[in-house]
Write an enzyme that holds these catalytic residues in place. Structure first.
Site, PDB file in Angstrom:
ATOM      1  N   GLU A 194      37.848  27.658  67.981  1.00 42.43           N
ATOM      2  CA  GLU A 194      36.708  26.742  68.119  1.00 42.43           C
ATOM      3  C   GLU A 194      36.069  26.784  69.513  1.00 42.43           C
ATOM      4  O   GLU A 194      36.329  25.921  70.359  1.00 42.43           O
ATOM      5  CB  GLU A 194      37.131  25.306  67.804  1.00 42.43           C
ATOM      6  CG  GLU A 194      37.616  25.153  66.386  1.00 42.43           C
ATOM      7  CD  GLU A 194      37.892  23.725  65.969  1.00 42.43           C
ATOM      8  OE1 GLU A 194      37.792  23.420  64.780  1.00 42.43           O
ATOM      9  OE2 GLU A 194      38.241  22.893  66.821  1.00 42.43           O
ATOM     10  N   GLU A 386      39.435  27.475  58.892  1.00 42.89           N
ATOM     11  CA  GLU A 386      40.089  26.183  58.627  1.00 42.89           C
ATOM     12  C   GLU A 386      39.228  25.398  57.651  1.00 42.89           C
ATOM     13  O   GLU A 386      38.010  25.312  57.813  1.00 42.89           O
ATOM     14  CB  GLU A 386      40.189  25.321  59.897  1.00 42.89           C
ATOM     15  CG  GLU A 386      41.050  25.885  60.980  1.00 42.89           C
ATOM     16  CD  GLU A 386      41.116  24.974  62.210  1.00 42.89           C
ATOM     17  OE1 GLU A 386      40.811  23.767  62.112  1.00 42.89           O
ATOM     18  OE2 GLU A 386      41.460  25.502  63.285  1.00 42.89           O
TER      19      GLU A 386
HETATM   20  C1  BG6 Z   1      40.321  21.715  64.301  1.00 39.16           C
HETATM   21  C2  BG6 Z   1      41.427  22.285  65.137  1.00 39.16           C
HETATM   22  O1  BG6 Z   1      39.398  21.122  65.176  1.00 39.16           O
HETATM   23  O2  BG6 Z   1      40.590  20.674  63.426  1.00 39.16           O
HETATM   24  C3  BG6 Z   1      42.827  22.024  64.603  1.00 39.16           C
HETATM   25  O3  BG6 Z   1      41.262  23.667  65.340  1.00 39.16           O
HETATM   26  C4  BG6 Z   1      42.892  20.619  64.042  1.00 39.16           C
HETATM   27  O4  BG6 Z   1      43.735  22.248  65.641  1.00 39.16           O
HETATM   28  C5  BG6 Z   1      41.904  20.490  62.908  1.00 39.16           C
HETATM   29  O5  BG6 Z   1      44.180  20.214  63.669  1.00 39.16           O
HETATM   30  C6  BG6 Z   1      41.944  19.151  62.203  1.00 39.16           C
HETATM   31  O6  BG6 Z   1      41.794  18.116  63.128  1.00 39.16           O
HETATM   32  P1  BG6 Z   1      42.829  16.914  63.201  1.00 39.16           P
HETATM   33  O7  BG6 Z   1      42.464  16.162  64.389  1.00 39.16           O
HETATM   34  O8  BG6 Z   1      42.659  16.132  61.942  1.00 39.16           O
HETATM   35  O9  BG6 Z   1      44.191  17.537  63.253  1.00 39.16           O
END
Ligand code: BG6
Length: 488
Positions: A194, A386
């Site tokens: 990111e 993701e």
């Molecule tokens: C992304 C990151 O921003 O979102 C991850 O790359 C992160 O590391 C994921 O875990 C989900 O966000 P969160 O805060 O719900 O874990």
């Protein structure tokens, strides 16, 4: 020819990161990383956790305490989900699920404990080599993030972290070591998780203390150092590992105008440029886009380029793009528009979308829009690095977890992904975020779970640590074995 579904070699994957999963923070020669310093009080309730996360995600006082505090209870990333000790069994579960692609990150301070050590830590290299070899032996390809938010803390204390150009050299040496030692067991390289995080999560993205050090000037100078580091590592990968793809990634904020008012549309365009396109434009087109000139002028930001930087960026662009996608957001010039919690940022509310337990606006169609927009703009292969639903789960006494809500979320997004494939977008892989429960990144809790595999640990790290297959595990298994045809 018009496609009707996924190509046979489409990569169905799952993603985690070292700092959220590994643990073992003092084992195997690992040094302390910037993510080992983040604190959580397990006694906080949901609202207190959210307040902390949104109002003061990391403070200098917290850093100073953490540097001398060796207790493990309140530093969730020091123990993760214990992947460091359990990865062998976990990889068996990944194989049983039918996974084709495993994304994780390397912890820099496991390879160079201080960041500036003369030699790498062989034990750290052996750990990742064994992990990736096991994946390959089970037919799982490896998508490796070189840096996912955790740098050796010594680089920050001694050199200033990303404020300094010296960090670029340390980072490039670290990447060179990975290419030499793990080049044969990694299939896809991603230099930075990111890239736009520096702007919305300064500690995670560029190691600046929020509210204290994160002026636009500082953030964009650090980001420039990361752009240079990225280009140097892309160059190195192309030289050392010809044919191995190396890519870029952003957290993609799909942006809609709140109304058809021209002002709202202009706002949406600019939000999209500043939050998203700037980063992919530099990595994929090789230059700072013209619209940033005006932005920098407006906020009195002067990014220092060293001699050769512009040329380096121009000549070393990425082979693919990837992004995290969780929700969409709304742009408006209207003050007082209702807000909702978003992925690391507060977003304007969209009245047409349902929100998750954590206030995220679930928008599968936005995924199709994003894929089309990115492919139209760059024409590069795309990977969804993701996607997933973070929510609490209930482990039943018989070891089952009935997470229909997660299946619904994944199904609706994969349906839109398939639509994008039929639209002609060259998207080659999809990775479920936190497909085995990990410590959440923003709130730092375990109860915000994304996994298809449940990990029996609570917010305070209590529990057996054992793994349980959720209903979504079997659902994804069927999705993979049918290559996305069976989503029932
Ligand atoms: C992304 C990151 O921003 O979102 C991850 O790359 C992160 O590391 C994921 O875990 C989900 O966000 P969160 O805060 O719900 O874990």
């Amino acid at each position: 020819m018009l496609k009707t579904g996924f190509d046979a070699d489409f990569l169905w994957g799952g993603a985690i990161s070292a700092s959220q999963a590994d643990g073992g923070w003092r084992e195997g020669g690992k040094g302390v990383s910037t993510q080992d310093l983040r604190y959580l009080d397990p006694a906080w309730d949901h609202d207190e956790v959210e307040r902390k996360h949104h109002e003061a995600p990391f403070t200098r006082a917290e850093m100073e305490t953490a540097l001398v505090d060796d207790t493990v209870t309140f530093y969730p990333n020091r123990r993760g989900n214990d992947f460091y000790h359990r990865y062998r069994g976990d990889i068996e579960l990944f194989a049983e699920m039918g996974l084709k692609l495993f994304r994780t990150s390397i912890c820099w301070s496991r390879i160079f404990p201080q960041g500036d050590d003369p030699e790498p830590n062989r034990e750290g290299i052996a750990y990742y080599r064994d992990m990736f070899e096991r994946c390959h032996a089970r037919g799982i390809k490896v998508f490796c993030t070189i840096l996912h938010y955790d740098i050796p803390v010594n680089l920050l204390l001694k050199y200033g972290g990303w404020k300094s150009r010296q960090t670029i050299d340390f980072y490039v040496r670290y990447a060179r070591t990975l290419f030499e030692e793990l080049g044969d067991v990694v299939d896809y390289w991603l230099p930075f998780n990111e890239f736009n995080a520096g702007r919305f999560a300064p500690w995670d993205g560029v190691c600046l203390i929020p509210g204290e050090e994160d002026s636009g000037q500082q953030v964009f100078q650090c980001l420039h150092h990361q752009f240079v580091a990225n280009a140097r590592v892309v160059k190195l990968a192309h030289e050392m590992l010809p044919g191995k793809p190396v890519g870029g990634m952003i957290a993609r904020f799909c942006t809609y105008p709140a109304t058809c008012k021209p002002e709202d549309n202009l706002q949406a365009l600019q939000d999209d440029q500043y939050a998203n396109w700037f980063y992919t434009d530099v990595m994929a087109r090789g230059a700072y886009p013209a619209y940033m000139e005006r932005y920098f002028d407006q906020f009195d930001i002067r990014v220092q380029f060293a001699e050769g930087d512009a040329e380096l960026l121009r000549e070393n662009t990425v082979d693919f793009l990837s992004f995290s996608y969780y929700f969409s957001q709304v742009s408006t010039t209207e003050q007082g528009w209702e807000k909702t919690a978003g992925n690391l940022v507060m977003a304007n509310k969209n009245p047409y979308l349902p929100t998750s337990e954590w206030g995220w606006q679930m928008d599968p169609v936005g995924l199709r829009i994003t894929l089309n927009q990115m492919y139209d703009r760059y024409g590069l292969p795309l990977y969804i690095a993701e996607n997933g639903l973070g929510t609490s789960d209930v482990l039943e006494s018989d070891g089952t977890v009935h997470d229909d809500y997660r299946i619904d979320y994944l199904r609706s997004h994969i349906e839109q992904l398939r639509e994008a494939v039929i639209d002609g977008v060259d998207v080659r892989g999809y990775m479920v975020w936190g497909f085995i429960d990990v410590v959440s990144c923003g709130p730092l809790t375990m109860d915000k779970r994304y996994g298809l595999i449940y990990v029996d640990l609570d917010n305070g790290g209590k529990g057996t640590g054992e793994r349980f297959r959720k209903d979504s595990f079997y659902w994804y298994q069927r999705c993979i074995s049918s290559n996305g045809a069976d989503l029932a």
